[in-house]
Design an enzyme around this catalytic site. Structure first.
Site, PDB file in Angstrom:
ATOM      1  N   GLU A 263      66.247 -14.891  11.635  1.00  0.00           N
ATOM      2  CA  GLU A 263      66.192 -13.556  12.233  1.00  0.00           C
ATOM      3  C   GLU A 263      67.600 -13.250  12.717  1.00  0.00           C
ATOM      4  OE1 GLU A 263      65.057 -11.550  16.337  1.00  0.00           O
ATOM      5  OE2 GLU A 263      63.554 -12.981  15.646  1.00  0.00           O
ATOM      6  N   CYS A 300      66.405  -8.744  20.628  1.00  0.00           N
ATOM      7  CA  CYS A 300      66.572  -8.435  19.205  1.00  0.00           C
ATOM      8  C   CYS A 300      65.872  -7.142  18.831  1.00  0.00           C
ATOM      9  CB  CYS A 300      66.055  -9.583  18.347  1.00  0.00           C
ATOM     10  SG  CYS A 300      64.475 -10.254  18.882  1.00  0.00           S
TER      11      CYS A 300
END
Length: 525
Positions: A263, A300
């Site tokens: 990620e 994020c």
């Protein structure tokens, strides 16, 4: 009381062969904390990886119930960590105690969620096509498929979630659930926290009789050695695009390439539809500003891009939003490196001729100041690279489009994202078909009338998305579907019943749902 040892964990024991030592730091003051961490040597990396490889056949063949008991025990150990632990995490990260307590609950909760899934048994994906010996023109053999763990997994700790995406975080939980031993690389920003959590995992392993080598933890610059080690069969990573790409390239260049589930980068666009601004523009401005600065913007899923259609309501929203962002206090970031990166990102935005600074005091000192910038829509439509870069911190970029058609053009210009948010009213739903269809191609999660800075840990959650949000859009790092990353299918043809895995035996001793001749069934055959 547990003391930080600073030694690497290898197969249930401690090891400190290396002469190079590292220090974690107080995120508020910058002072070194009174702990020394021994950087792992090449020999220690090798020992950890080989211990995981030796453990893998035993661990993957343990019953799902045994692995579930292990995960439950980890959760119990995490919940039992005292206020000394909470205070230490706060010192290493500058995150408040309430945030750490909540994150600990999320971390233990996701361990228990994977334990529940293991007991449920659907992760096996059991499929049975029974033999058809009389089929013409050719008979069909008996074919049975289930899923098993890939092998030892290297997991990299994340900077922004010292618990939920780190030592006992989602990658570790899903890998262990899959039957994959874990070799964990501690993040340099919270090594003492990692030490505490590794000790909790080790205690849980001993209490539940797990094999040695099921979990190891290493300190220092060992990432390349880990990814290239032939015993490692997959990698879990949360971090920067640059770091994730480097790991992907290393893994692909191995004699035996392995998957990296990374990620990496997302700007999480928020689309403001006109009627929503007419009805609740001030409310959206207040809530969105709170989302942008939450946790100093170190999520994020931080909303880094706001898109709106030109109108008096959008102008009023932007004035209100900019004013609220100017009022937000400066915040301490996770570490000096995070602040430096944030300031570098702001400098790039300020230097771009097509971007205007709208709000936020000049960045000074050691705390991050919230900022708002505005860019011309043509930059996004034409693929300007800077508009796609994540600025990790409390800032966002606003893009005003002329009309619905230009909104579609702007959305086409986006790269892959973790999330996209639509602020809409009931009156606008009929106009969103093309927008939603486009976003579905671009992101892993589409939100309606909410904010992306909050990821529920559950069966249906997707925390992933097309590149560069992740290296593999087919997976998720949050929720029970995360286990899929570390499983592979195996098919048995005409295998005697006594040799089959329990998930595929005729009697269905696990009592799980299986696809039998195309029909879902829990019955024995």
């Amino acid at each position: 009381m547990f003391e930080v040892s600073g030694h690497n964990y290898i197969a249930g024991g401690r090891s400190a062969q290396g002469s190079t030592t590292l220090h974690s730091h107080d995120a508020n003051t910058g002072e070194a904390l009174p702990y020394r961490f021994h950087q792992a040597t090449v020999e220690e990396v090798n020992a950890a990886a080989e211990a995981a490889a030796a453990t893998y056949p035993t661990f993957r063949n343990l019953s799902a119930a045994r692995r579930a008991a292990f995960l439950d025990a980890i959760a119990t150990e995490l919940d039992a960590l005292d206020e000394t632990f909470i205070a230490l995490v706060c010192r290493e990260t500058a995150l408040p105690a309430g945030r750490i307590q909540g994150e600990r609950a999320r971390t233990s909760g996701q361990m228990r969620l994977f334990a529940t899934m293991l007991r449920r048994g659907d992760f096996y994906g059991a499929r049975i096509d029974r033999a058809l010996p009389d089929r013409q023109p050719l008979p069909r053999p008996d074919l049975r498929q289930y899923r098993t763990g890939l092998g030892p997994v290297a997991v990299f700790g994340a900077s922004n979630f010292p618990l939920a995406f780190s030592t006992a975080g989602g990658d570790t939980a899903s890998a262990l659930a899959a039957g994959c031993p874990v070799v964990f690389k501690a993040h340099s920003g919270h090594m003492a926290t990692a030490d505490y959590v590794a000790d909790a995992i080790s205690r849980a392993a001993r209490k539940t009789g797990m094999p040695d080598g099921v979990f190891s933890l290493l300190y220092g610059s060992v990432g390349e050695a880990l990814v290239k080690h032939p015993a490692i069969q997959a990698v879990g990573f949360t971090g920067s695009l640059r770091g994730g790409r480097a790991l992907c390239d290393m893994a692909a260049a191995r004699p035996q390439p392995i998957p990296v589930f990374a990620e990496m980068s997302s700007i999480n666009p928020v689309v403001l539809m006109p009627d929503a601004l007419k009805v609740r523009g001030e409310k959206i401005a207040a809530e969105l500003s709170a989302s942008v600065v939450l946790g100093a913007g170190q999520f994020c899923t931080n909303p880094g891009l706001v898109l709106g259609i030109r109108s008096p309501e959008f102008t009023a929203f932007l004035d209100r939003f900019s004013g609220l962002m100017s009022e937000q206090p400066a915040q301490t970031m996770l570490n000096a490196g995070a602040l430096k990166s944030y300031c570098h990102g702001l400098d790039n935005l300020r230097a771009h001729p097509g971007i205007t600074h709208l709000a936020g005091a000049e960045q000074q000192g050691d705390r991050a100041r919230p900022q708002v910038f505005q860019a011309d829509a043509s930059l996004l439509i034409n693929g300007d690279e800077l508009l796609q870069e994540e600025v990790f911190g409390p800032t966002t970029l606003v893009v005003e489009v002329a009309d619905h058609a230009e909104l579609i053009q702007a959305l086409h210009g986006l790269r892959g994202q973790l999330t996209a948010t639509l602020m809409v009213e009931e009156t606008e739903l009929d106009t969103l078909g093309d927008v939603l269809a486009l976003l579905e191609l671009k992101v892993g999660r589409v939100l309606f009338n909410g904010y992306p800075t909050g990821v529920e840990v559950c069966d249906a959650m997707v925390h992933g998305g097309p590149y560069p949000a992740t290296s593999d859009a087919r997976g998720t790092s949050v929720g029970t579907l995360a286990i899929d990353r570390f499983l592979r299918p195996v098919c048995f043809q005409n295998c005697p019943d006594g040799l089959l895995p329990e998930a595929l035996k005729n009697a269905n001793p696990l009592g799980i749902a299986r696809l039998v001749d195309g029909v879902s069934s829990r019955d024995a055959l």
